[in-house]
Design a protein around this motif. Sequence first.
Motif, PDB file in Angstrom:
ATOM      1  N   MET A   1       0.844  -1.195   0.000  1.00 27.57           N
ATOM      2  CA  MET A   1       0.000   0.000   0.000  1.00 27.57           C
ATOM      3  C   MET A   1       0.878   1.243   0.000  1.00 27.57           C
ATOM      4  SD  MET A   1      -3.025   1.315   2.613  1.00 27.57           S
ATOM      5  CE  MET A   1      -1.957   1.416   4.064  1.00 27.57           C
ATOM      6  N   VAL A   2       0.680   2.085  -1.002  1.00 28.46           N
ATOM      7  CA  VAL A   2       1.248   3.430  -0.992  1.00 28.46           C
ATOM      8  C   VAL A   2       0.125   4.348  -0.533  1.00 28.46           C
ATOM      9  CG1 VAL A   2       2.236   5.308  -2.341  1.00 28.46           C
ATOM     10  CG2 VAL A   2       2.911   2.941  -2.825  1.00 28.46           C
ATOM     11  N   LEU A   3       0.330   4.997   0.588  1.00 26.76           N
ATOM     12  CA  LEU A   3      -0.703   5.803   1.232  1.00 26.76           C
ATOM     13  C   LEU A   3      -0.277   7.260   1.288  1.00 26.76           C
ATOM     14  CD1 LEU A   3      -3.382   5.778   2.951  1.00 26.76           C
ATOM     15  CD2 LEU A   3      -1.901   5.479   4.960  1.00 26.76           C
ATOM     16  N   SER A   4      -1.132   8.147   0.815  1.00 28.26           N
ATOM     17  CA  SER A   4      -0.822   9.570   0.878  1.00 28.26           C
ATOM     18  C   SER A   4      -0.651  10.010   2.331  1.00 28.26           C
ATOM     19  CB  SER A   4      -1.950  10.376   0.229  1.00 28.26           C
ATOM     20  OG  SER A   4      -1.769  11.761   0.474  1.00 28.26           O
ATOM     21  N   GLU A   5       0.314  10.871   2.566  1.00 30.40           N
ATOM     22  CA  GLU A   5       0.524  11.406   3.915  1.00 30.40           C
ATOM     23  C   GLU A   5      -0.741  12.061   4.455  1.00 30.40           C
ATOM     24  OE1 GLU A   5       3.490  14.489   6.341  1.00 30.40           O
ATOM     25  OE2 GLU A   5       3.905  13.997   4.244  1.00 30.40           O
ATOM     26  N   ALA A   6      -1.557  12.595   3.564  1.00 29.38           N
ATOM     27  CA  ALA A   6      -2.792  13.266   3.989  1.00 29.38           C
ATOM     28  C   ALA A   6      -3.686  12.337   4.794  1.00 29.38           C
ATOM     29  CB  ALA A   6      -3.542  13.788   2.765  1.00 29.38           C
ATOM     30  N   ALA A   7      -3.661  11.037   4.478  1.00 25.71           N
ATOM     31  CA  ALA A   7      -4.522  10.076   5.173  1.00 25.71           C
ATOM     32  C   ALA A   7      -4.123   9.915   6.636  1.00 25.71           C
ATOM     33  CB  ALA A   7      -4.477   8.726   4.468  1.00 25.71           C
ATOM     34  N   LEU A   8      -2.873  10.243   6.975  1.00 30.77           N
ATOM     35  CA  LEU A   8      -2.434  10.156   8.363  1.00 30.77           C
ATOM     36  C   LEU A   8      -3.040  11.270   9.211  1.00 30.77           C
ATOM     37  CD1 LEU A   8       1.383   9.406   7.863  1.00 30.77           C
ATOM     38  CD2 LEU A   8      -0.532   7.782   7.951  1.00 30.77           C
ATOM     39  N   TYR A   9      -3.414  12.360   8.555  1.00 35.33           N
ATOM     40  CA  TYR A   9      -3.948  13.519   9.257  1.00 35.33           C
ATOM     41  C   TYR A   9      -5.470  13.624   9.166  1.00 35.33           C
ATOM     42  CZ  TYR A   9       0.898  15.106   9.378  1.00 35.33           C
ATOM     43  OH  TYR A   9       2.252  15.202   9.610  1.00 35.33           O
ATOM     44  N   GLN A  10      -6.075  12.932   8.205  1.00 34.50           N
ATOM     45  CA  GLN A  10      -7.530  12.962   8.074  1.00 34.50           C
ATOM     46  C   GLN A  10      -8.132  12.241   9.269  1.00 34.50           C
ATOM     47  OE1 GLN A  10      -9.007  14.514   5.355  1.00 34.50           O
ATOM     48  NE2 GLN A  10     -10.927  14.316   6.509  1.00 34.50           N
ATOM     49  N   GLU A  11      -8.707  12.974  10.198  1.00 32.62           N
ATOM     50  CA  GLU A  11      -9.080  12.427  11.502  1.00 32.62           C
ATOM     51  C   GLU A  11     -10.397  11.664  11.425  1.00 32.62           C
ATOM     52  OE1 GLU A  11      -9.604  14.511  15.708  1.00 32.62           O
ATOM     53  OE2 GLU A  11      -7.585  14.782  14.886  1.00 32.62           O
TER      54      GLU A  11
END
Length: 275
Positions: free
Chosen positions: A157-167
């Motif tokens: 899985m390549v996951l956008s960094e944005a997904a780490l912050y999307q609460e």
Amino acid sequence: MVNINTLDPGASPLDYYGFELRRCREAADLTQRQLGEIVNYTGSLIGQIETARKVPTLEFSERVDAALGTGGLLSRLVQLVLRSQLPAWFRETAELEARALEICTFQMGMVHGLVQTEAYARSVLGVLDEAKVDDRTAARMARQRIFQKSNPPVFWMVLSEAALYQEIGGPEVMRGQLAHLLSFEAQPRTNVQILPFSAGAHAGLTGSFNVYRFSSDPTIVYTEGYGSGHPTANWDTVQDCSLRYDHLQAAALSLKDSAELIRRVMEDRYGVQVA
């Protein structure tokens, strides 16, 4: 309310499960309450499952199989039941997941369903639609059993960094989800890479996609819209998305650096210090 006396076992996998549960229970000469006491569930719940008003879980099925000596019958049937709870447009893709030797996914806004925690999945599935969210969550979690096979698929899985912050679901849910991603560090068949904000313009800007590879069947690319899924074996599409995925992996952080970024986000944003 469904009348158990007229329950048609051929109506659906859920009806068939309820019919078989009742048959096995009565063969053991147990009431619903007595069976519930043995397996630590209420007799009411057993009644709801027998009348196809409640979707059983894998844990429930395993306990009842052990209690009634069914030889794993209900544990096998529950897979069909849970598969039937998936959206009709996704069931073909669930079959692809179950057969794939390798699954490569790029995700823009959220963690892929195969590595979601139960709480995260429930939060995702409950947006705008709370109906049967427990059943739909159980169906999603059941898909993850492909990793328990004797020869599980390799998952990237390549996951956008944005997904780490999307609460999604709130801080507690996110802490659990990010910890879950870190739990794969020592599992070489399940790999998580983060595509950092610093990557700038990248090959996945048009959206998330999955690539399924098989031992002999053609490679399949899967994309998803609102209420629809689009698997295709079109050669041009497969080649294009395979190339895009190669570039996304090249632009993403290494596995080690990805884990370090997840740890930093957990500490800085969600207040958890991870060793």
